[in-house]
Structures are given as C-alpha cells and as structure tokens.
Design a protein around this motif. Structure first.
Motif, PDB file in Angstrom:
ATOM      1  N   PRO A   9     -16.575  11.606  -3.471  1.00  0.00           N
ATOM      2  CA  PRO A   9     -16.138  10.230  -3.741  1.00  0.00           C
ATOM      3  C   PRO A   9     -17.309   9.312  -4.092  1.00  0.00           C
ATOM      4  N   GLU A  10     -17.146   8.566  -5.168  1.00  0.00           N
ATOM      5  CA  GLU A  10     -18.190   7.638  -5.601  1.00  0.00           C
ATOM      6  C   GLU A  10     -18.482   6.597  -4.527  1.00  0.00           C
ATOM      7  N   VAL A  11     -17.452   6.208  -3.775  1.00  0.00           N
ATOM      8  CA  VAL A  11     -17.620   5.162  -2.766  1.00  0.00           C
ATOM      9  C   VAL A  11     -18.579   5.594  -1.657  1.00  0.00           C
ATOM     10  N   LEU A  12     -18.730   6.915  -1.446  1.00  0.00           N
ATOM     11  CA  LEU A  12     -19.674   7.403  -0.442  1.00  0.00           C
ATOM     12  C   LEU A  12     -21.109   7.358  -0.945  1.00  0.00           C
ATOM     13  N   GLY A  13     -21.300   7.613  -2.225  1.00  0.00           N
ATOM     14  CA  GLY A  13     -22.642   7.699  -2.786  1.00  0.00           C
ATOM     15  C   GLY A  13     -22.946   9.103  -3.254  1.00  0.00           C
ATOM     16  N   ALA A  14     -23.893   9.212  -4.158  1.00  0.00           N
ATOM     17  CA  ALA A  14     -24.232  10.507  -4.756  1.00  0.00           C
ATOM     18  C   ALA A  14     -24.768  11.476  -3.710  1.00  0.00           C
ATOM     19  N   GLY A  15     -24.373  12.736  -3.836  1.00  0.00           N
ATOM     20  CA  GLY A  15     -24.928  13.779  -2.988  1.00  0.00           C
ATOM     21  C   GLY A  15     -24.399  13.813  -1.575  1.00  0.00           C
ATOM     22  N   LEU A  16     -23.235  13.187  -1.339  1.00  0.00           N
ATOM     23  CA  LEU A  16     -22.656  13.142  -0.001  1.00  0.00           C
ATOM     24  C   LEU A  16     -21.219  13.666  -0.077  1.00  0.00           C
ATOM     25  N   PRO A  17     -21.035  14.983  -0.010  1.00  0.00           N
ATOM     26  CA  PRO A  17     -19.709  15.580  -0.226  1.00  0.00           C
ATOM     27  C   PRO A  17     -18.799  15.443   0.994  1.00  0.00           C
ATOM     28  N   LEU A  18     -17.508  15.457   0.710  1.00  0.00           N
ATOM     29  CA  LEU A  18     -16.486  15.541   1.743  1.00  0.00           C
ATOM     30  C   LEU A  18     -15.849  16.924   1.687  1.00  0.00           C
ATOM     31  N   PHE A  19     -15.700  17.582   2.833  1.00  0.00           N
ATOM     32  CA  PHE A  19     -15.004  18.862   2.892  1.00  0.00           C
ATOM     33  C   PHE A  19     -13.568  18.630   3.329  1.00  0.00           C
ATOM     34  N   HIS A  20     -12.625  19.090   2.509  1.00  0.00           N
ATOM     35  CA  HIS A  20     -11.207  18.981   2.803  1.00  0.00           C
ATOM     36  C   HIS A  20     -10.817  20.112   3.770  1.00  0.00           C
ATOM     37  N   PRO A  21      -9.572  20.120   4.267  1.00  0.00           N
ATOM     38  CA  PRO A  21      -9.214  21.155   5.251  1.00  0.00           C
ATOM     39  C   PRO A  21      -9.532  22.583   4.821  1.00  0.00           C
ATOM     40  N   LYS A  22      -9.204  22.960   3.570  1.00  0.00           N
ATOM     41  CA  LYS A  22      -9.501  24.333   3.143  1.00  0.00           C
ATOM     42  C   LYS A  22     -11.005  24.566   3.054  1.00  0.00           C
ATOM     43  N   GLY A  23     -11.741  23.570   2.546  1.00  0.00           N
ATOM     44  CA  GLY A  23     -13.196  23.692   2.529  1.00  0.00           C
ATOM     45  C   GLY A  23     -13.758  23.716   3.932  1.00  0.00           C
ATOM     46  N   GLY A  24     -13.110  22.979   4.841  1.00  0.00           N
ATOM     47  CA  GLY A  24     -13.533  22.991   6.235  1.00  0.00           C
ATOM     48  C   GLY A  24     -13.362  24.359   6.862  1.00  0.00           C
ATOM     49  N   VAL A  25     -12.292  25.074   6.490  1.00  0.00           N
ATOM     50  CA  VAL A  25     -12.100  26.440   6.980  1.00  0.00           C
ATOM     51  C   VAL A  25     -13.241  27.328   6.495  1.00  0.00           C
ATOM     52  N   LEU A  26     -13.543  27.245   5.203  1.00  0.00           N
ATOM     53  CA  LEU A  26     -14.620  28.051   4.629  1.00  0.00           C
ATOM     54  C   LEU A  26     -15.940  27.765   5.347  1.00  0.00           C
ATOM     55  N   LYS A  27     -16.227  26.500   5.553  1.00  0.00           N
ATOM     56  CA  LYS A  27     -17.471  26.094   6.207  1.00  0.00           C
ATOM     57  C   LYS A  27     -17.509  26.587   7.656  1.00  0.00           C
ATOM     58  N   ARG A  28     -16.383  26.468   8.359  1.00  0.00           N
ATOM     59  CA  ARG A  28     -16.339  26.914   9.756  1.00  0.00           C
ATOM     60  C   ARG A  28     -16.512  28.421   9.870  1.00  0.00           C
ATOM     61  N   VAL A  29     -15.871  29.182   8.986  1.00  0.00           N
ATOM     62  CA  VAL A  29     -16.007  30.640   9.029  1.00  0.00           C
ATOM     63  C   VAL A  29     -17.470  31.035   8.834  1.00  0.00           C
ATOM     64  N   MET A  30     -18.143  30.383   7.884  1.00  0.00           N
ATOM     65  CA  MET A  30     -19.553  30.675   7.648  1.00  0.00           C
ATOM     66  C   MET A  30     -20.399  30.308   8.863  1.00  0.00           C
ATOM     67  N   GLU A  31     -20.132  29.144   9.436  1.00  0.00           N
ATOM     68  CA  GLU A  31     -20.909  28.702  10.598  1.00  0.00           C
ATOM     69  C   GLU A  31     -20.690  29.635  11.788  1.00  0.00           C
ATOM     70  N   ASP A  32     -19.428  29.986  12.052  1.00  0.00           N
ATOM     71  CA  ASP A  32     -19.144  30.871  13.184  1.00  0.00           C
ATOM     72  C   ASP A  32     -19.856  32.207  13.014  1.00  0.00           C
ATOM     73  N   TYR A  33     -19.816  32.717  11.782  1.00  0.00           N
ATOM     74  CA  TYR A  33     -20.490  33.984  11.506  1.00  0.00           C
ATOM     75  C   TYR A  33     -21.997  33.852  11.752  1.00  0.00           C
ATOM     76  N   ALA A  34     -22.605  32.819  11.156  1.00  0.00           N
ATOM     77  CA  ALA A  34     -24.059  32.663  11.262  1.00  0.00           C
ATOM     78  C   ALA A  34     -24.481  32.370  12.699  1.00  0.00           C
ATOM     79  N   ARG A  35     -23.677  31.603  13.418  1.00  0.00           N
ATOM     80  CA  ARG A  35     -24.017  31.293  14.816  1.00  0.00           C
ATOM     81  C   ARG A  35     -24.054  32.574  15.647  1.00  0.00           C
ATOM     82  N   GLN A  36     -23.039  33.414  15.487  1.00  0.00           N
ATOM     83  CA  GLN A  36     -23.005  34.652  16.270  1.00  0.00           C
ATOM     84  C   GLN A  36     -24.119  35.597  15.851  1.00  0.00           C
ATOM     85  N   ARG A  37     -24.397  35.672  14.559  1.00  0.00           N
ATOM     86  CA  ARG A  37     -25.483  36.538  14.103  1.00  0.00           C
ATOM     87  C   ARG A  37     -26.821  36.091  14.688  1.00  0.00           C
TER      88      ARG A  37
END
Length: 661
Positions: free
Chosen positions: A272-300
């Motif tokens: 969103p432009e209102v947030l400013g450049a380079g500041l992404p928002l993760f939607h629910p599906k993107g949040g799932v992807l991000k969480r799966v990666m984090e959970d994997y990396a945390r356990q590793r």
C-alpha cells in the motif's frame, strides 16, 4: 633497422617490432575485442612495451561483454545528443546483462523516443566509427567539457574516489589519468567524444544489431535525492542476435514469474502506498507461507544448537557507536528520533543486541560455541530507486544468528554453518549454488571503510577461504564486498530459470567482540576474546519469499503452499460431501478450502487453477456415490474416482515427504 621487444602471449614469449599494438597480435581473430596487458584491460590500439604479458579478451567473455555494452552506452549517448541537442550527459556504465546512461533532458523519454534512438544508434553503428583514446589533464578536460556540468563534477575524481562519487562513475574517471574517447568516422573526422576511462571496441560495427533499449526511468544524479533528477535509459547488448533473443525470452519468462504480480493474483501480500515504499503487508495466505517458513527455520536452528532470543526494534545511538555501525552504516539507517535529549535509532541489524546478551554474564570456554538466534525485525533506509517488491524492502525480518566461539573453534563453526545453510536451501528447492568470498578493498581510498588490522583481516579471510574451498563448490572472489567489520561467504543460488540470487551469508567478525569487550575464561584461567560468526540462512524472510515465488512461479510444493488442497464441487449438491472430505484432511493438519461460491463450475476450475493449489479435488455424483474424489493437477491432467481414504493418504504423504507435484 626496426628495434624489437619481447612480449608473452598465451604463455610463450614472442619477439615483435617496437610499436606493435595489442590488436596486431590478434588481427586474425575478430572475436578479440580488447586485450589484458599486465592484468589491465587495454584497447587493441594500445602499444606494447618490452616484457608485457598479453592475453586476448573475447567478446563472449565477461570482460569482453562489459566492453561491448560500455561501447554501446557511448553510442546511445551520441545518438541522444544528435537527436536531442540540448541533452547533457551523466554517466553510462555497463551493468549485468546490459548498460545504462543518464541524461539531463527537458522532458522524460517516451517509448517512441527509445525507438527513434535505436534507429539513430544503428545508423552510427553501421558507419563503423572507431573509438580513439586521448589523455587530457584536468584543466584541458574542463575547457573541453565546459557545456557538460555533470562531467565537470567528476573531473578531478580519479582512482578510488570515482567509485565514491556515484555508482558507475569509475568507468568515466576511475583511472589515474583522465582520458577522452573520440568517435572517429571513416574520413578521420571526430564526430563526438566523451570523458571515459575505457577501454572500448575497435569499431562500432562490432556491436552489430544485437542490442535493444529496454526502458527509461528517473534517477537522481550521484544517487542523492538532493541532486537533480535525470533520465536513465537502460539497454542490453549481446554478441549476436541469438543471444539477444535468448535474453529477451528469459525476461519474458521472468515477467510471468514476477513475484509482485503473482503475489497479487494469489492474495499473498500487497504494497500500500499509504504505508510507504518498501513496507509490505502480508495477507492471510501470505501469512501462512511466512509462518511455515519461520516455524521450519526456528526448529532447524534449535536442532543445530541455537538458542532463541528476542531484542527490541529501537535503541539509543550509543549502542551503534560501540558496534561501529555509526558512522559507517548511518546512511542506510532511518533518521534518528529525539526523546528526552537522547537520540534513538530503529535498528538496522541485530548483532549489537546479541552482544549485550553475551555480555550479560560471565562466560567460560565450556559455554562455547554459544549460538544465539532470533527472527529480528530491522529497518534500512534503502533509496527509493532500488526498493523493489519483496526483494528490496525497508522493513524486513531476518533469521539472524550469531555464534560466539574460540578462535580455534571458528573453522569448525563456519563449516557447521555452511552445511546448515546449504541443507536449508535444498529443503526449499534451491540446489544449484556457488560461493562468493567477499573481502575488503586492499587498495585506494576505500580501504579506510574497513576496520581492523591487516593481520586480523588476513587471518579471517584465510579461515573462510579454507572452509569454502573444502566445500567443493565453485568459489568466486568479491574484492571490496566485505562488511566493514570482517569478510564473508555468500551463497549464490540459481533459480529455475538460471538467475542468480545472493542468499545466505556467513561472516567472520573480530571487531565487535573487541569493541564490546566480550570475554570468556579460558581453560588456563586467562580472559580471552571470542570470535563472532554472523549467519543468516534466509537473509531477509521477505526477500526469500519473493525469490521462492519466482523460482516456483507460485506453484509451491505441497508442504509450503498456503492452500494445499482446494475442493471444487461440480454443483451445490456436492458442497457437503466435499466439506466432509476437507474435514478429514484438516484433521491431518492439511490446509484445505472448499469453493462453495455461487460461481458456475467452469469458473470455479479457472479460479482454482489461478490459486496454484497443489491439489484440486473435484466431486460430482459418481464420486459421491463411489466414496471417491477426482484429482486435478497443475498441468491440467486429471485422475478420476480415487477413493477418499487413498486420496487423503496420498496428500498427507506428499506434504510429509516434501515432494513437488
């Protein structure tokens, strides 16, 4: 009688007449475009001296391609000034896969302008102009270029200072001697000239017709928003039309895989432009992807002996002075905030705070290696011109870890980290690597940008180089690319269409332990200073997600996909049946959705294909009556009448075994 000199060519000595040029040696090979003389690139018109070691450089080699593209940039500049006489010149370096040139013009270039310029360039190329090198002193250069204000700024910036002036400026004035290259037509008349370090092609004809102007964009002079905004024209050039076409085909494929477009289509994230450049928002599906990666990396990380920690987003400035990041890094940090007479900074790195955790208690050699890890949110003020989707952001989350070890443990810990990094990348489907060893700039003005003694740098670099070599992977040198506090190994990974991405890093740091006064009690009772090893496996979570989206073209393997199964009933009558199948899958931990919308079945199938879910389950009357479902796969193929028990087992196994479907 003509005197002779001796030169070495391809490892053998040859006696040649004095006045022989590099081009004379390779006159029979038209693919040779420049020569390497004593390790330096030279024009083919360069006269040789006694004892010179001379190597041919082909147009197909990386250095030869750079010369081709740099020469093409000069042809572009000539075409611009012939077409737009009031245009003023910035700089025009070769870059990866192409070149650019900056211009001060009254109006931005249009697509039609680029077509006109391509035609003007082709006309120049076809005339067979030659590039003639001419040495000038500063005063003569200023007099000759009096109408070029941006060139005047660069005059006097020679050697290492040129690189500090602006990215790409070294191609203009990076040598110890100022030179101007004249474009000379067949009659011997100088038709155009430019301040340039060189070298260049012998003739514009070598460029041929395997070039293309790609786009134009605004760019601040010398990269500073305080300076005038110029128009940057990007182009590409290749040795022949076949290579140009292959490159354009790769770009077309990359466009299809653009993570910004796919992220919007798959509803993963937004900018969103209102947030400013380079500041992404993760939607629910993107949040799932991000969480799966984090959970994997945390356990590793836990499995590899790391302890999870957490640190704040902001700190008083004194911490970053202690670490050395101020003033070295301040230009890439967000401006300071004032509070109660104190200056606070958003953190751009996590390591200083991990050092505080280390120093919070006395440490013994028995505690080492001490491995600390966190998903740390950091903020970096990237210039607006380089912010790009998820791959270059201003707010990012890093899987940042730091190992505190004895000097003797350092080689083993670096090997441990490199093995960890490579195994993690392979788990995410990246398995084509090479390594890059980034060291400090040992010459010129840039050397003072690195802290620490010569002995410390030599020792740290030797340790990294030894471990990298033992890995068996290709190792590429990156002089000057080190962090200011120590050298690093970067893992460069190639994606599905052959592009290279810098991924994980392992950095050897002897400076911060000293600056923070970190110690441990050795076995003999003495107090010793640990070595600090930085490592980031994903680097930035955001960037890694962007790379994976493009690597897989959004078609993630089942274990990673935000929606693993999408149920599509043939009609509303079968909604409940597929919902029961979905419930069985959810009980097994599967991420599943059922399309119960009012859309007609063909539209639901189209929507399911766009979702890029690994498994699409279809159910109609025959399926329900048989207690079965039909599989529809990403390639459009279909497998009908699969019993539900078997379907659930297949899906769960594919997710568990991390297969790609």
């Amino acid at each position: 009688m003509t005197s002779q000199i001796t030169v070495s060519v391809a490892g053998s000595e040859r006696a040649v007449d004095q006045g022989t040029t590099a081009g004379d040696l390779f006159a029979d090979d038209r693919a040779v475009v420049v020569a390497r003389v004593g390790g330096e690139l030279r024009d083919l018109t360069h006269p040789l001296a006694d004892g010179d070691v001379v190597e041919p450089v082909l147009v197909s080699e990386p250095d030869g391609l750079d010369v081709l593209r740099h020469s093409c940039a000069h042809v572009l500049a000539q075409a611009v000034q012939e077409t737009f006489p009031d245009a003023r010149l910035g700089i025009g370096p070769p870059i990866r896969d192409g070149f650019y040139y900056d211009f001060d013009v009254a109006e931005p270039f249009t697509p039609d302008d680029l077509k006109r310029l391509e035609k003007a360039m082709q006309k120049i190329i076809n005339t067979g102009q030659t590039f003639a090198r001419r040495e000038v002193d500063d005063d003569a250069a200023r007099a000759e270029l009096a109408g070029e204000p941006y060139k005047l700024e660069l005059i006097g910036l020679k050697g290492g200072a040129a690189g500090d002036a602006a990215d790409g400026a070294a191609v203009e004035v990076g040598g110890s001697q100022l030179t101007i290259y004249d474009n000379v037509d067949r009659s011997g008349e100088v038709v155009w000239g430019d301040l340039c370090r060189g070298p260049h092609l012998p003739s514009t004809k070598i460029i041929g017709n395997a070039f293309k102007l790609m786009r134009s964009a605004a760019a601040y002079w010398r990269g500073s928003e305080k300076n005038p905004q110029l128009q940057r024209v990007y182009g590409t050039a290749w040795p022949d039309k076949a290579e140009l076409k292959a490159y354009l085909d790769r770009l077309a494929e990359a466009e299809k895989r653009d993570h910004r477009r796919l992220g919007a289509e798959m509803d993963l994230y937004s900018f969103p432009e209102v947030l400013g450049a380079g500041l992404p928002l993760f939607h629910p599906k993107g949040g799932v992807l991000k969480r799966v990666m984090e959970d994997y990396a945390r356990q590793r990380h836990i499995d590899e002996g790391f302890q999870y920690v957490g640190t704040p987003h902001v700190s008083k400035e004194a911490l970053f002075h202690t670490s050395g990041h101020l003033p070295y890094y301040e230009d890439t940090m967000f401006p300071a905030m004032e509070e109660d007479g104190q200056r606070y900074f958003l953190k751009a790195m996590n390591c200083p705070m991990h050092n505080l955790i280390y120093s919070s208690q006395q440490r013994s050699y028995r505690d080492l290696p001490l491995r600390l890890f966190e998903f740390g949110h950091v903020y970096r003020y990237e210039k607006s011109g380089v912010v790009h989707g998820l791959t270059r952001v201003r707010g990012l989350e890093m899987d940042d870890s730091h190992s505190y070890v004895t000097k003797e443990q350092a080689p083993g810990e670096i090997k441990h980290l490199l093995d960890f990094v490579l195994s993690l990348l392979r788990d995410f489907g990246l398995d084509d690597f090479y390594l890059e060893l980034s060291t400090r700039d040992e010459t010129g003005a840039k050397k003072d940008k690195f802290i620490g003694s010569d002995e410390q740098w030599a020792e740290a670099t030797a340790v990294l180089e030894e471990v990298a070599t033992e890995s068996g992977l290709e190792l590429v040198a990156d002089p000057g690319g080190a962090a200011f506090y120590g050298p690093k190994i970067s893992v460069q990974a190639r994606d599905a269409i052959g592009r290279t991405w810098q991924m994980s890093t392992v950095q050897y740091d002897f400076n911060q332990p000293e600056r923070f006064g970190l110690e441990y009690q050795a076995a003999d009772g003495t107090r010793q200073q640990p070595v600090m090893i930085h490592s980031a496996k994903f680097g930035s979570i955001e960037r890694f997600i962007g790379v994976l989206v493009e690597h897989y073209a959004g078609q993630f393997p089942p274990w990673l996909a935000p929606v693993q199964v999408l149920g599509v009933p043939v009609a509303e009558d079968f909604d409940d049946y597929l919902s029961e199948v979905a419930a069985r899958l959810r009980a097994q931990g599967v991420r599943v959705e059922v399309d119960t919308s009012d859309d007609r079945f063909p539209k639901k199938i189209r929507n399911a294909s766009r979702s890029k879910a690994p498994f699409i389950l279809i159910a109609g009357g025959e399926d329900r009556d048989a207690g079965a479902v039909s599989f529809r796969f990403r390639d459009g193929s279909q497998e009908n009448a699969v019993p539900v028990d078997q379907a659930v087992e297949r899906i769960v196994a594919a997710i568990r075994d991390r297969v790609q479907v």
